[in-house]
Design an enzyme around this catalytic site. Sequence first.
Site, PDB file in Angstrom:
ATOM      1  N   HIS A 120       4.316  -4.738   8.908  1.00  0.00           N
ATOM      2  CA  HIS A 120       4.270  -4.659  10.366  1.00  0.00           C
ATOM      3  C   HIS A 120       3.017  -5.287  10.962  1.00  0.00           C
ATOM      4  O   HIS A 120       2.905  -5.403  12.180  1.00  0.00           O
ATOM      5  CB  HIS A 120       4.371  -3.181  10.791  1.00  0.00           C
ATOM      6  N   ALA A 122       3.257  -0.990   4.629  1.00  0.00           N
ATOM      7  CA  ALA A 122       2.730  -1.009   6.004  1.00  0.00           C
ATOM      8  C   ALA A 122       2.312  -2.413   6.460  1.00  0.00           C
ATOM      9  O   ALA A 122       2.343  -2.716   7.654  1.00  0.00           O
ATOM     10  CB  ALA A 122       1.552  -0.043   6.115  1.00  0.00           C
ATOM     11  N   HIS A 126      12.864  -2.628   1.878  1.00  0.00           N
ATOM     12  CA  HIS A 126      12.303  -1.369   2.355  1.00  0.00           C
ATOM     13  C   HIS A 126      13.199  -0.236   1.905  1.00  0.00           C
ATOM     14  O   HIS A 126      14.430  -0.318   2.078  1.00  0.00           O
ATOM     15  CB  HIS A 126      12.166  -1.360   3.881  1.00  0.00           C
ATOM     16  N   ASP A 160       1.651 -15.498   5.809  1.00  0.00           N
ATOM     17  CA  ASP A 160       1.232 -16.875   5.559  1.00  0.00           C
ATOM     18  C   ASP A 160       1.255 -17.206   4.069  1.00  0.00           C
ATOM     19  O   ASP A 160       1.577 -18.332   3.689  1.00  0.00           O
ATOM     20  CB  ASP A 160      -0.171 -17.122   6.124  1.00  0.00           C
ATOM     21  N   TYR A 183      11.380   8.825   1.367  1.00  0.00           N
ATOM     22  CA  TYR A 183      11.363   7.852   0.257  1.00  0.00           C
ATOM     23  C   TYR A 183      11.984   8.375  -1.028  1.00  0.00           C
ATOM     24  O   TYR A 183      12.137   7.621  -1.992  1.00  0.00           O
ATOM     25  CB  TYR A 183       9.912   7.412  -0.009  1.00  0.00           C
ATOM     26  N   ASN A 224       8.071  -5.608  -1.267  1.00  0.00           N
ATOM     27  CA  ASN A 224       8.007  -4.518  -0.296  1.00  0.00           C
ATOM     28  C   ASN A 224       6.558  -4.486   0.184  1.00  0.00           C
ATOM     29  O   ASN A 224       5.693  -3.904  -0.463  1.00  0.00           O
ATOM     30  CB  ASN A 224       8.392  -3.172  -0.935  1.00  0.00           C
ATOM     31  N   SER A 255      13.243   2.797   3.098  1.00  0.00           N
ATOM     32  CA  SER A 255      13.768   3.454   4.300  1.00  0.00           C
ATOM     33  C   SER A 255      14.339   2.401   5.249  1.00  0.00           C
ATOM     34  O   SER A 255      14.105   1.196   5.064  1.00  0.00           O
ATOM     35  CB  SER A 255      12.636   4.220   4.995  1.00  0.00           C
ATOM     36  N   ARG A 277      13.366   4.028  12.441  1.00  0.00           N
ATOM     37  CA  ARG A 277      12.182   4.893  12.402  1.00  0.00           C
ATOM     38  C   ARG A 277      11.290   4.643  13.619  1.00  0.00           C
ATOM     39  O   ARG A 277      11.757   4.165  14.639  1.00  0.00           O
ATOM     40  CB  ARG A 277      11.444   4.681  11.077  1.00  0.00           C
ATOM     41  N   PRO A 314       0.783  -1.229   0.000  1.00  0.00           N
ATOM     42  CA  PRO A 314       0.000   0.000   0.000  1.00  0.00           C
ATOM     43  C   PRO A 314       0.819   1.286   0.000  1.00  0.00           C
ATOM     44  O   PRO A 314       1.869   1.362   0.651  1.00  0.00           O
ATOM     45  CB  PRO A 314      -0.827  -0.103   1.289  1.00  0.00           C
ATOM     46  N   ASN A 315       0.300   2.240  -0.745  1.00  0.00           N
ATOM     47  CA  ASN A 315       0.832   3.605  -0.833  1.00  0.00           C
ATOM     48  C   ASN A 315       2.137   3.728  -1.615  1.00  0.00           C
ATOM     49  O   ASN A 315       2.634   4.837  -1.814  1.00  0.00           O
ATOM     50  CB  ASN A 315       0.995   4.237   0.567  1.00  0.00           C
ATOM     51  N   ARG A 353       7.491   0.473  13.321  1.00  0.00           N
ATOM     52  CA  ARG A 353       8.061   0.004  12.047  1.00  0.00           C
ATOM     53  C   ARG A 353       9.257  -0.929  12.248  1.00  0.00           C
ATOM     54  O   ARG A 353       9.769  -1.516  11.310  1.00  0.00           O
ATOM     55  CB  ARG A 353       8.523   1.181  11.191  1.00  0.00           C
ATOM     56  N   ARG A 406       5.021  11.143  -1.984  1.00  0.00           N
ATOM     57  CA  ARG A 406       4.796  10.772  -0.590  1.00  0.00           C
ATOM     58  C   ARG A 406       6.081  10.924   0.227  1.00  0.00           C
ATOM     59  O   ARG A 406       7.099  10.305  -0.123  1.00  0.00           O
ATOM     60  CB  ARG A 406       4.372   9.298  -0.606  1.00  0.00           C
ATOM     61  N   GLU A 433      12.748  -9.390   1.147  1.00  0.00           N
ATOM     62  CA  GLU A 433      11.961  -8.221   1.548  1.00  0.00           C
ATOM     63  C   GLU A 433      12.788  -6.954   1.347  1.00  0.00           C
ATOM     64  O   GLU A 433      13.970  -6.942   1.687  1.00  0.00           O
ATOM     65  CB  GLU A 433      11.583  -8.394   3.020  1.00  0.00           C
TER      66      GLU A 433
END
Length: 151
Positions: A80, A77, A100, A87, A22, A74, A102, A107, A9-10, A111, A17, A98
């Site tokens: 977390h 959100a 990220h 799963d 970012y 990635n 940032s 942070r 998301p986002n 996070r 953003r 994975e």
Amino acid sequence: MKILVVNGPNLNLLGRRKVEVYGTITLPEIESRLRKVAEELGVEMNFSQSNSEGALVDRIGEALFDGTDGIVINPAAYTHTSVAVRDALEAVRLPAIEVHISNIHTREEFRNHSVTAPVCVGQVVGLGADGYEWAFRALVRRLECNERESR
Ligand code: DQA
């Protein structure tokens, strides 16, 4: 070899953003950079983004049936919070890395913990958008080594 890149998301808002965190790169720019890397390495890439947890779970599950060999993710959100994404990654049993943009460890406290990392083979954090490329290259290298070892 086929690699699936999944974005949560986002991440569709990258470029607009929180640019101080970012950067100004957009998701289509990240995709086109990765397409060049995929071409250089001679691998196929599917690139996807969704703001919805269920759609992410569905896309990861599909990877089991569409010939995907490994996943760069990635989860944003959902990193977390999402036991469902975790799963799904665990269920398909494909190597996943994975990413990220940032450094989630420096942070806000919420996070600092990743629900999804324990079902991934590795994590790239805090290296900006370049992290996607390092994760992609590391995953391809790992898959090539596994292939060679199993011959
Ligand atoms: C992120 C970090 C997450 O905490 C956040 O919710 C994101 C982006 C990153 O790439 O740094 O959406 O995954």
